[in-house]
Motif scaffolding. Structure first.
Motif, PDB file in Angstrom:
ATOM      1  N   GLU A  77     -17.762   5.519  14.976  1.00 26.49           N
ATOM      2  CA  GLU A  77     -17.191   6.321  16.056  1.00 26.49           C
ATOM      3  C   GLU A  77     -18.015   7.561  16.349  1.00 26.49           C
ATOM      4  N   GLU A  78     -18.571   8.186  15.313  1.00 29.68           N
ATOM      5  CA  GLU A  78     -19.348   9.408  15.560  1.00 29.68           C
ATOM      6  C   GLU A  78     -20.502   9.152  16.533  1.00 29.68           C
ATOM      7  N   GLU A  79     -21.122   7.994  16.409  1.00 24.02           N
ATOM      8  CA  GLU A  79     -22.206   7.639  17.337  1.00 24.02           C
ATOM      9  C   GLU A  79     -21.712   7.690  18.778  1.00 24.02           C
ATOM     10  N   LYS A  80     -20.565   7.100  19.040  1.00 26.40           N
ATOM     11  CA  LYS A  80     -20.020   7.058  20.399  1.00 26.40           C
ATOM     12  C   LYS A  80     -19.563   8.439  20.857  1.00 26.40           C
ATOM     13  N   VAL A  81     -18.975   9.199  19.945  1.00 27.42           N
ATOM     14  CA  VAL A  81     -18.526  10.553  20.284  1.00 27.42           C
ATOM     15  C   VAL A  81     -19.719  11.436  20.651  1.00 27.42           C
ATOM     16  N   LEU A  82     -20.795  11.345  19.882  1.00 22.01           N
ATOM     17  CA  LEU A  82     -21.980  12.162  20.171  1.00 22.01           C
ATOM     18  C   LEU A  82     -22.630  11.756  21.489  1.00 22.01           C
ATOM     19  N   GLU A  83     -22.662  10.465  21.773  1.00 20.05           N
ATOM     20  CA  GLU A  83     -23.194  10.021  23.063  1.00 20.05           C
ATOM     21  C   GLU A  83     -22.344  10.570  24.210  1.00 20.05           C
ATOM     22  N   ALA A  84     -21.018  10.561  24.020  1.00 19.52           N
ATOM     23  CA  ALA A  84     -20.145  11.120  25.047  1.00 19.52           C
ATOM     24  C   ALA A  84     -20.387  12.616  25.217  1.00 19.52           C
ATOM     25  N   HIS A  85     -20.599  13.314  24.116  1.00 24.71           N
ATOM     26  CA  HIS A  85     -20.816  14.762  24.180  1.00 24.71           C
ATOM     27  C   HIS A  85     -22.119  15.074  24.916  1.00 24.71           C
ATOM     28  N   ILE A  86     -23.142  14.301  24.671  1.00 24.25           N
ATOM     29  CA  ILE A  86     -24.418  14.506  25.372  1.00 24.25           C
ATOM     30  C   ILE A  86     -24.216  14.361  26.876  1.00 24.25           C
ATOM     31  N   GLN A  87     -23.434  13.360  27.277  1.00 19.90           N
ATOM     32  CA  GLN A  87     -23.172  13.178  28.710  1.00 19.90           C
ATOM     33  C   GLN A  87     -22.348  14.336  29.273  1.00 19.90           C
ATOM     34  N   ALA A  88     -21.335  14.781  28.504  1.00 22.19           N
ATOM     35  CA  ALA A  88     -20.497  15.879  28.987  1.00 22.19           C
ATOM     36  C   ALA A  88     -21.279  17.189  29.076  1.00 22.19           C
ATOM     37  N   LEU A  89     -22.277  17.372  28.194  1.00 17.80           N
ATOM     38  CA  LEU A  89     -23.103  18.585  28.231  1.00 17.80           C
ATOM     39  C   LEU A  89     -23.911  18.691  29.524  1.00 17.80           C
ATOM     40  N   ARG A  90     -24.196  17.578  30.153  1.00 19.64           N
ATOM     41  CA  ARG A  90     -24.934  17.616  31.423  1.00 19.64           C
ATOM     42  C   ARG A  90     -24.120  18.273  32.522  1.00 19.64           C
ATOM     43  N   VAL A  91     -22.795  18.228  32.388  1.00 20.14           N
ATOM     44  CA  VAL A  91     -21.908  18.853  33.368  1.00 20.14           C
ATOM     45  C   VAL A  91     -21.609  20.297  32.973  1.00 20.14           C
ATOM     46  N   ASN A  92     -21.428  20.536  31.665  1.00 26.78           N
ATOM     47  CA  ASN A  92     -21.117  21.879  31.174  1.00 26.78           C
ATOM     48  C   ASN A  92     -21.928  22.123  29.908  1.00 26.78           C
ATOM     49  N   HIS A  93     -23.026  22.844  30.030  1.00 26.64           N
ATOM     50  CA  HIS A  93     -23.947  23.015  28.906  1.00 26.64           C
ATOM     51  C   HIS A  93     -23.382  23.910  27.816  1.00 26.64           C
ATOM     52  N   ARG A  94     -22.269  24.626  28.079  1.00 27.95           N
ATOM     53  CA  ARG A  94     -21.658  25.501  27.084  1.00 27.95           C
ATOM     54  C   ARG A  94     -20.637  24.771  26.211  1.00 27.95           C
ATOM     55  N   LEU A  95     -20.349  23.535  26.529  1.00 30.59           N
ATOM     56  CA  LEU A  95     -19.291  22.793  25.847  1.00 30.59           C
ATOM     57  C   LEU A  95     -19.616  22.609  24.361  1.00 30.59           C
ATOM     58  N   LEU A  96     -18.626  22.883  23.509  1.00 30.09           N
ATOM     59  CA  LEU A  96     -18.769  22.725  22.063  1.00 30.09           C
ATOM     60  C   LEU A  96     -17.890  21.576  21.588  1.00 30.09           C
ATOM     61  N   LEU A  97     -18.453  20.695  20.781  1.00 30.04           N
ATOM     62  CA  LEU A  97     -17.706  19.630  20.129  1.00 30.04           C
ATOM     63  C   LEU A  97     -17.403  20.042  18.691  1.00 30.04           C
ATOM     64  N   ILE A  98     -16.119  20.022  18.316  1.00 27.08           N
ATOM     65  CA  ILE A  98     -15.726  20.165  16.915  1.00 27.08           C
ATOM     66  C   ILE A  98     -15.500  18.758  16.379  1.00 27.08           C
ATOM     67  N   LEU A  99     -16.294  18.363  15.418  1.00 26.40           N
ATOM     68  CA  LEU A  99     -16.265  16.996  14.896  1.00 26.40           C
ATOM     69  C   LEU A  99     -15.710  17.008  13.470  1.00 26.40           C
ATOM     70  N   VAL A 100     -14.596  16.288  13.260  1.00 26.30           N
ATOM     71  CA  VAL A 100     -13.909  16.271  11.960  1.00 26.30           C
ATOM     72  C   VAL A 100     -13.883  14.836  11.428  1.00 26.30           C
ATOM     73  N   PRO A 101     -14.808  14.468  10.537  1.00 32.17           N
ATOM     74  CA  PRO A 101     -14.756  13.120   9.962  1.00 32.17           C
ATOM     75  C   PRO A 101     -13.484  12.927   9.136  1.00 32.17           C
ATOM     76  N   ARG A 102     -12.946  11.729   9.181  1.00 25.01           N
ATOM     77  CA  ARG A 102     -11.745  11.437   8.410  1.00 25.01           C
ATOM     78  C   ARG A 102     -11.982  11.664   6.920  1.00 25.01           C
TER      79      ARG A 102
END
Length: 432
Positions: free
Chosen positions: A249-274
């Motif tokens: 899942e982390e792979e997919k989450v990081l890919e999504a974050h990279i795409q979202a950063l293109r719209v808002n470069h200030r966006l921060l992802l807090i990632l909490v592994p189970r």
């Protein structure tokens, strides 16, 4: 005849299986699935004294089930200060969580392996006045020996998957019929589970569909001073959370974050592994995606250039759900079964989830019907949802709808509390 043969054969093996169980424990220890310092508990050897006075024993499978008990235990303790509580689980992670979360008057032990000499040693020491199961995986030696000692037994928060039902039905139906009849009463999460348990032999008059106990659980705790400190540090920066993620899942989450950063470069992802023991692996994955990272376990805070905050600690989800207006609930983009969506709902965070939510299918169905959560199926759709919910009105609307669904079922804990106290009052007290 078939009933006694199936169970008798298992118990006969269990009575002589200590060498086999020792080999299995050694294998699990080598695989990191056991706590070496507490391995004796798995043999039924206690690491704590039995408290004086009445003792309620709760058995839960793992983290999710044990967490659902916390509010119930807290309220039982408030109503009856003389009560003591024993919580048993079978996983290392659940033990770590319980150590940090159990209220006063409660102790945690690992459940003994289902070997009769170890089970008897466990029960000889603890002598519970009431035994409460919160899972639908039934250990024959543990159930049989508990009932043989005239200890009242109830099943709460029960949920059974189709796979589990089919396994019992086709291969071990005579055994499970006898095991189920050892329970005096059963509170189950949904009509599907009730149907499965009736089919397997639990008398209908003992069954009560009450909903999931997680609905009545108290909001995850937070250190308010730390929440204030983190909120000031983030200083209004847009944040989203990926909570309780698993491998793949982390792979997919990081890919999504990279795409979202293109719209808002200030966006921060807090990632909490189970599982925080995967933190180094996840950190390496973040580096491979060329994203800047800060790690919570190393005392770091995200600066203005940090793109991912790796929250690789235990017991802080309450903090992250309060800080993030948008939360992806992990275990759902890979076939894990999902995690409890009421945790973010109770704390005002809008819910995103993948398609694999079999562990909480009834809850997610209700959230979907109430337009209280969004389904995502790929990095692209996750990025699109995160971007869309940067609109605070949209995020607030989704979060409020989820909160209403969550709060509507709070009487589940009330029903469980009343039933357990009634069973305790009506049962003969066992001498400790």
């Amino acid at each position: 005849m078939a009933i006694s043969l199936a169970l008798s054969a298992y118990l006969a093996f269990s009575a002589r299986a200590t060498r086999y169980a020792e080999r299995k424990l050694a294998d699990r220890l080598a695989a990191g699935k056991e706590d070496e310092d507490r391995l004796d508990e798995r043999r039924g050897i206690p690491s704590e004294p039995r408290p004086k006075g009445p003792l309620i024993w709760f058995h839960a499978a793992s983290v999710g089930e044990s967490l659902s008990l916390l509010e119930l235990i807290r309220r039982m303790g408030e109503d009856r200060p003389e009560l003591n509580f024993l919580v048993t689980t079978g996983t290392v992670t659940s033990a770590q969580v319980m150590a940090a979360r159990l209220p006063a008057g409660a102790v945690h032990q690992f459940v003994p392996v289902d070997v009769l000499p170890w089970v008897r040693r466990f029960l000889d020491h603890w002598k519970p006045d009431l035994a409460v199961w919160t899972e639908s995986e039934f250990w024959p030696a543990l159930l049989t020996e508990t009932r043989a000692r005239a200890i009242p037994m109830v099943l709460i928060n029960a949920r059974m998957s189709k796979a589990s039902h089919d396994r019992w039905r086709w291969f071990l139906r005579p055994m499970v019929r006898k095991l189920l009849r050892k329970f005096d009463i059963a509170h189950v999460q949904d009509d599907i589970t009730a149907g499965y348990l009736r089919r397997l032999g639990l008398p209908a008059e003992r069954l009560h569909v009450t909903g999931t106990l997680k609905e009545g659980a108290a909001a995850l705790p937070v250190d308010e001073a730390e929440r204030t400190r983190m909120a000031r540090h983030l200083n209004g920066r847009p944040v989203w959370l990926a909570a309780s993620t698993h491998e793949g899942e982390e792979e997919k989450v990081l890919e999504a974050h990279i795409q979202a950063l293109r719209v808002n470069h200030r966006l921060l992802l807090i990632l909490v592994p189970r599982h925080p023991n995967r933190a180094d692996e996840v950190a390496a994955l973040i580096d491979r995606h060329r994203l800047s990272v800060a790690r919570r376990s190393e005392g770091e805070l995200p600066d203005t250039d940090t793109q991912v905050y790796l929250a690789d600690t235990m017991g802080e989800l309450g903090l992250w759900y309060r800080l993030a207006p948008i939360s992806f609930v992990g275990g759902s983009l890979e076939p894990i079964g999902g995690h409890n969506p009421f945790e973010p709902a109770a704390l005002g965070s809008a819910i995103l989830h993948g398609p694999y939510v079999t562990n909480f299918v009834d809850i997610f169905q209700r959230l979907t019907e109430a337009h209280a959560a969004r389904l995502v199926t790929s990095p692209g759709s996750l990025a699109e949802a995160v971007t869309d919910l940067q609109n605070p009105d949209k995020a607030a609307e989704l979060a409020h709808a989820a909160w209403e669904v969550c709060s509507a079922g709070a009487d589940v804990t009330d029903q469980a509390l009343e039933m357990l106290l009634d069973r305790l009052d009506s049962a003969p007290r066992l001498a400790p």
